[in-house]
Design a protein around this motif. Structure first.
Motif, mmCIF file in Angstrom:
data_model
loop_
_atom_site.group_PDB
_atom_site.id
_atom_site.type_symbol
_atom_site.label_atom_id
_atom_site.label_comp_id
_atom_site.label_asym_id
_atom_site.label_seq_id
_atom_site.Cartn_x
_atom_site.Cartn_y
_atom_site.Cartn_z
ATOM 1 N N ARG A 191 0.848 -1.191 0.000
ATOM 2 C CA ARG A 191 0.000 0.000 0.000
ATOM 3 C C ARG A 191 0.889 1.248 0.000
ATOM 4 N N VAL A 192 0.347 2.323 -0.535
ATOM 5 C CA VAL A 192 1.064 3.595 -0.611
ATOM 6 C C VAL A 192 0.226 4.649 0.111
ATOM 7 N N ILE A 193 0.855 5.366 1.038
ATOM 8 C CA ILE A 193 0.177 6.430 1.761
ATOM 9 C C ILE A 193 0.763 7.774 1.327
ATOM 10 N N PHE A 194 -0.074 8.610 0.734
ATOM 11 C CA PHE A 194 0.316 9.966 0.351
ATOM 12 C C PHE A 194 -0.133 10.951 1.424
ATOM 13 N N ILE A 195 0.714 11.920 1.722
ATOM 14 C CA ILE A 195 0.343 13.034 2.591
ATOM 15 C C ILE A 195 0.515 14.298 1.756
ATOM 16 N N ILE A 196 -0.591 14.984 1.487
ATOM 17 C CA ILE A 196 -0.560 16.068 0.503
ATOM 18 C C ILE A 196 -1.196 17.324 1.080
ATOM 19 N N GLY A 197 -0.433 18.408 1.083
ATOM 20 C CA GLY A 197 -0.959 19.684 1.525
ATOM 21 C C GLY A 197 -1.881 20.304 0.484
ATOM 22 N N LEU A 198 -2.886 21.030 0.939
ATOM 23 C CA LEU A 198 -3.835 21.644 0.021
ATOM 24 C C LEU A 198 -3.205 22.740 -0.825
ATOM 25 N N HIS A 199 -2.026 23.230 -0.440
ATOM 26 C CA HIS A 199 -1.338 24.223 -1.274
ATOM 27 C C HIS A 199 -0.849 23.613 -2.588
ATOM 28 N N LYS A 200 -0.904 22.291 -2.714
ATOM 29 C CA LYS A 200 -0.472 21.622 -3.945
ATOM 30 C C LYS A 200 -1.642 21.337 -4.898
ATOM 31 N N VAL A 201 -2.824 21.800 -4.552
ATOM 32 C CA VAL A 201 -3.994 21.562 -5.397
ATOM 33 C C VAL A 201 -3.966 22.523 -6.586
ATOM 34 N N ALA A 202 -4.185 21.967 -7.779
ATOM 35 C CA ALA A 202 -4.250 22.761 -9.005
ATOM 36 C C ALA A 202 -5.595 22.520 -9.676
#
Length: 211
Positions: A130-141
């Motif tokens: 499994r792969v867990i991504f942690i992504i900040g909303l500042h990276k939303v395009a």
């Protein structure tokens, strides 16, 4: 909540809905503590885990937290030779969990990453259970095209500076669409659906983690 928090809550809800339609498992966390606890809750005790060059994982202090919790951690930052680092790159294909972030994510839930050596996007694609991504909303395009532009024009120049890679973007902070021998944009990866279903987990956050 203030206006930014209201917007972030609504954006996160939209992203979670779109990610779930793409067969991801998705969550929204506000604090470092919440993210660490969510990662630990997703990983059974004793699981094996590693990660690539992600600053998000390091900024959170996840390596130390997972080691303290007794997970089987393969940490490339602890090795001394390039051969040992390459061994961890290969070990990534056999671990229970691989931690990552994304250079960008579109509003409709497509994750975009660029890579110099390909080890990170390879593990995201196949290998670890499994792969867990942690992504900040500042990276939303807004869309995939904008996400790719963010990855090339924002994330890549910063990472080139971080690794002191001699590329044109390190000179002026702008993408030159270069063919440099040291380019860190050799592999461009679009993750549009999680396969098998829920193999990929996304933890969204309003914390400004990573680049």
């Amino acid at each position: 909540m203030n206006p930014q928090e209201i917007r972030n809550e609504k954006l996160a809800a939209k992203l979670i809905k779109n990610l779930e339609q793409r067969h991801f498992e998705a969550y929204y966390c506000h604090s470092t503590k919440d993210i660490i606890e969510k990662v630990k809750a997703l990983m059974p005790e004793g699981s094996s885990v590693t990660w690539g060059g992600t600053m998000t994982v390091r900024d959170l202090g996840l390596p130390a937290a997972l080691k303290a919790a007794g997970y089987q951690v393969f940490d490339r930052d602890e090795v001394k030779t390039q051969e040992e680092k390459l061994a961890i790159y290969r070990k990534a294909f056999d671990v229970d969990f691989y931690l990552a972030s994304a250079n960008a994510i579109s509003e409709d839930g497509v994750l975009v990453n660029i890579d110099g050596t390909g080890n990170r996007v390879a593990a995201i694609t196949w290998g670890p259970k499994r792969v867990i991504f942690i992504i900040g909303l500042h990276k939303v395009a807004q869309d995939v095209e904008a996400a790719l532009k963010r990855a090339r024009s924002t994330a890549a120049p910063i990472n080139a500076a971080r690794f002191d890679i001699k590329t044109p973007c390190q000179n002026d902070g702008a993408c030159h669409n270069c063919n440099s021998t040291q380019s860190i944009c050799n592999y461009i990866h679009f993750l549009r659906n999680s396969y098998p279903e829920k193999r990929h987990i996304v933890i969204l956050t309003d914390l400004g983690l990573g680049y």
